[in-house]
Design a protein around this motif. Structure first.
Motif, short mmCIF file in Angstrom:
data_model
loop_
_atom_site.label_atom_id
_atom_site.label_comp_id
_atom_site.label_asym_id
_atom_site.label_seq_id
_atom_site.Cartn_x
_atom_site.Cartn_y
_atom_site.Cartn_z
N ASN A 161 -67.79 14.63 -18.31
CA ASN A 161 -67.76 13.36 -19.05
C ASN A 161 -68.09 13.59 -20.52
O ASN A 161 -67.26 13.39 -21.39
CB ASN A 161 -68.72 12.37 -18.40
N CYS A 162 -69.31 14.06 -20.81
CA CYS A 162 -69.68 14.25 -22.22
C CYS A 162 -69.50 15.70 -22.67
O CYS A 162 -69.63 16.00 -23.84
CB CYS A 162 -71.11 13.77 -22.48
N CYS A 203 -76.66 13.65 -18.31
CA CYS A 203 -76.67 14.05 -19.73
C CYS A 203 -76.02 13.04 -20.68
O CYS A 203 -76.45 12.89 -21.82
CB CYS A 203 -75.95 15.39 -19.86
N CYS A 204 -74.98 12.33 -20.18
CA CYS A 204 -74.09 11.57 -21.06
C CYS A 204 -74.81 10.57 -21.96
O CYS A 204 -74.54 10.49 -23.15
CB CYS A 204 -73.02 10.87 -20.24
N CYS A 218 -70.66 19.15 -17.51
CA CYS A 218 -70.39 17.72 -17.40
C CYS A 218 -68.96 17.45 -17.86
O CYS A 218 -68.59 17.79 -18.98
CB CYS A 218 -71.37 16.92 -18.27
N ALA A 268 -73.68 12.43 -13.77
CA ALA A 268 -74.26 13.29 -14.80
C ALA A 268 -75.42 12.60 -15.51
O ALA A 268 -75.28 11.46 -15.95
CB ALA A 268 -73.19 13.70 -15.80
ZN ZN Z 1 -72.58 14.19 -19.53
#
Ligand code: ZN
Length: 338
Positions: free
Chosen positions: A60-61, A30-31, A58, A28
């Motif tokens: 993750n975030c 974005c994180c 995502c 990703a």
């Molecule tokens: Zn992310």
């Protein structure tokens, strides 16, 4: 593919994985922009749908972004494009392309209503994070391993599913502790959830859902010929179908499902509620599948997947599709034991 889908495909990291359902995952981008450490476990996922929609999520975030043809480019999608390394000038060009599509979009009533359909964005229960993260155990420190978390993983596996078949969530705090949380997404946003108690305790399910909502629409890949309609979320996850969450299909739900422009097939549970679902299918002119399972005790799609696996189950469902209204009415009688 529309220009936005093409641009996204080009901009995504080269290292990616694609699931049979069309979900493409990659590290990703974005994180790091959202206060999290860089993703190295392919937790960013994107889906390109046949109707031209793009949904990014995502794990993750938690960043989400989507594009719906006929709408303008959202701020969140512009940011995502930039994080993928797309130059500003190109993002501007895509914004103009989106406007062009907006003007040109040939709208039929269904698509129009589907586009206007919005759901209020909801917050997940406090402390909820993807089960996959808890499963990495590191997130458990310093509290140690939660027995119910193992129970949740077992629950998923016993249902013939994998922990990453859906973005299941888990929390170790508050009133949703020890509940497997199944978030409801719509165009990338969380708009509700259902939470099943793991271990003893009641109520078994706590559900926050909005009228007219259809579960798992976001995952209906562009390359699908069929859209299978079932009642419950786990059945839907089992065969990558959609769930109407009740045996009474509402017009808004029917519109959303029709807007996918697939061959719509209702797969009923073999019980009274299933029969009502079939009556709804007739009302909306949809097909119905009446699979005969080798074991008489199989009552729904998820039980079939547990017993025979996904491929056999899907084959049986596809081979048992009936589209003729009269034949549906006849089959219904024997299928529900009248
Ligand atoms: Zn992310």
């Amino acid at each position: 593919m529309n220009p936005i889908q093409i641009a996204m495909t080009t901009a995504l990291p080269a290292k990616r994985k694609q699931t049979p359902s069309g979900w493409i995952s990659f590290d990703a981008p974005c994180c790091v922009h959202n206060g999290e450490s860089a993703d190295r476990r392919k937790r960013g996922g994107i889906m390109f749908n046949g109707d031209g929609t793009v949904s990014y999520h995502c794990f993750n975030c938690g960043y989400t972004a989507s594009y719906v043809p006929g709408r303008t480019l959202t701020y969140k999608l512009r940011k995502l494009l930039a994080w993928c390394g797309v130059p500003d000038s190109e993002v501007t060009r895509l914004g103009l392309e989106a406007l062009k599509i907006k003007e040109l979009t040939d709208v039929n009533d269904n698509i129009d209503i589907a586009k206007e359909t919005t759901f209020e964005t909801k917050t997940l229960p406090s402390g909820a994070r993807p089960l996959m993260e808890w499963h990495d155990w590191k997130a458990l420190e310093p509290t140690g391993i939660d027995e119910d978390l193992i129970g949740a993983v077992e629950y998923i596996l016993h249902r013939g599913l994998m922990v990453d078949d859906y973005n299941f969530m888990w929390t170790c705090e508050g009133s949703y502790k020890s509940r497997l949380i199944i978030p409801f997404y719509y165009q990338g946003d969380i708009v509700g959830y259902t939470a099943r108690k793991i271990g003893n305790g009641s109520p078994k399910y706590i559900t926050d859902s909005q009228p007219g909502y259809v579960f798992n629409l976001d995952n209906q890949g562009w390359d699908r010929h069929f859209c299978f309609v079932v009642e419950g979320p786990l059945d839907a996850i089992s065969i990558d179908g959609v769930a109407v969450l009740s045996n009474d299909i509402k017009d808004t739900q029917a519109t959303l499902i029709n807007s996918l422009r697939r061959h719509i097939v209702v797969v009923p549970d073999i019980d009274k509620a299933g029969k009502e679902l079939v009556e709804n299918a007739i009302k909306y002119n949809w097909s119905v599948s009446f699979p005969e399972w080798p074991d008489a005790d199989i009552k729904d799609v998820n039980e079939a997947v547990q017993k025979y696996g996904r491929i056999y189950t899907l084959q049986k469902i596809v081979n048992a599709i009936e589209s003729n209204e009269v034949k549906i009415k006849i089959k219904m009688k024997s299928y529900f034991g009248e």
